[in-house]
Write an enzyme that holds these catalytic residues in place. Structure first.
Site, PDB file in Angstrom:
ATOM      1  N   VAL A   1     -35.612 -24.371  23.131  1.00 28.40           N
ATOM      2  CA  VAL A   1     -36.204 -23.810  21.920  1.00 28.40           C
ATOM      3  C   VAL A   1     -35.100 -23.681  20.889  1.00 28.40           C
ATOM      4  O   VAL A   1     -33.983 -23.275  21.215  1.00 28.40           O
ATOM      5  CB  VAL A   1     -36.838 -22.430  22.186  1.00 28.40           C
ATOM      6  N   CYS A   2     -35.403 -24.042  19.650  1.00 29.77           N
ATOM      7  CA  CYS A   2     -34.448 -23.882  18.558  1.00 29.77           C
ATOM      8  C   CYS A   2     -33.161 -24.646  18.870  1.00 29.77           C
ATOM      9  O   CYS A   2     -33.203 -25.766  19.364  1.00 29.77           O
ATOM     10  CB  CYS A   2     -34.219 -22.384  18.325  1.00 29.77           C
ATOM     11  N   THR A   3     -32.007 -24.038  18.623  1.00 28.19           N
ATOM     12  CA  THR A   3     -30.734 -24.743  18.828  1.00 28.19           C
ATOM     13  C   THR A   3     -30.352 -24.856  20.298  1.00 28.19           C
ATOM     14  O   THR A   3     -29.279 -25.373  20.617  1.00 28.19           O
ATOM     15  CB  THR A   3     -29.592 -24.061  18.050  1.00 28.19           C
TER      16      THR A   3
END
Length: 208
Positions: free
Chosen positions: A99-101
Site C-alpha cells: 500500500v502506498c510507498t
C-alpha cells in the site's frame, strides 16, 4: 490463511489498518503484525503505536504479505534484513502486496523488476528507477503482486484481494460489514482532480 503485515517506525496507520480491517474478516484468517524487533512500533504521526509480538524471523511462511508505506519507508530502503525476508517469504506466498510507498520497498528488494505497480502519487516516478513500470491505477495486479496507490487505496486493494481469495460474495459481505461506501465531500482525491493550489499545499506538507 496467515496474513503478515509489516510494520516499521514511521508507518502510516491507514496503510496497514485498512487492509487489516478487510483481510482480518475473511474466513480462517490469521493476521500477524511483524517487525524487526518485538515491542511498540509508532506511526508517522507519533500518536499511535502497535504492539508487535512477532519478529520477521518468527514468521517464515505467510500466505499473504502486506507492506505499508509512510515517511519511515525511506529508512527501510536500506534495511537489508527486511529485503532478504521479503525475498524469502515471497518465494512461497500466494500474494505479496503493498500500500502506498510500500511498493518502493518491494521494488528495492527486487521483487517488482519488469512488472507494473503503483504507489502514492508523489512517489510514482521513483518506481521506474527499480525497473518497474509505474501505473496510475488505484490497484494493480501483476502476477501474485498486488499494489495499491496512496493510503486509502489499501482498502480497495484488500477488497480486491478478498474477492480473489474468498470469492466475490465474501468480499462484498466484508465491504458491507465495514460499510465502505465512500462519498467524499471534495473532489480532491487525485492530482488530476485537485485544484493546483491544493496540490501545491499537499506537496509542501509531504516535503515537510
Amino acid at each position: 490463511m496467515q496474513f503478515a503485515i509489516v510494520l516499521y517506525p514511521g508507518f502510516t496507520s491507514l496503510d496497514v489498518l485498512g487492509p487489516y480491517e478487510v483481510l482480518g474478516r475473511l474466513p480462517d484468517a490469521e493476521v500477524v503484525f511483524v517487525a524487526d524487533e518485538p515491542g511498540l512500533v509508532r506511526n508517522d504521526l507519533g500518536s499511535l503505536s502497535i504492539d508487535v509480538v512477532a519478529t520477521l524471523a518468527d514468521v517464515t511462511a505467510p500466505d499473504v504479505v502486506v507492506v505499508g508505506g509512510g515517511p519511515g519507508q525511506l529508512e527501510q530502503m536500506s534495511n537489508t534484513g527486511l529485503h532478504e525476508w521479503l525475498r524469502t517469504v515471497d518465494r512461497n506466498s500466494a500474494w505479496t502486496t503493498s500500500v502506498c510507498t510500500g511498493s518502493l520497498l518491494l521494488a528495492a528488494a527486487g521483487l517488482l523488476d519488469g512488472r507494473r505497480a503503483t504507489t502514492h502519487w508523489a512517489g510514482l516516478d521513483q518506481l521506474a528507477g527499480f525497473g518497474v513500470t509505474p501505473s496510475k491505477q488505484r490497484v494493480v495486479i501483476d502476477g501474485h503482486y498486488a499494489t495499491a496507490a496512496g493510503v486509502s487505496a489499501g482498502i480497495d486493494m484488500a477488497l480486491t484481494l478478498a474477492g480473489l481469495i474468498a470469492g466475490d460474495d465474501v468480499a462484498q459481505a466484508v465491504q458491507l460489514v465495514i460499510e465502505y461506501a465512500p462519498e467524499p465531500p471534495y473532489d480532491a482525491g487525485s492530482v488530476d482532480s485537485a485544484p493546483a493550489a491544493v496540490v501545491e499545499s499537499a506537496m509542501s506538507k509531504l516535503s515537510g
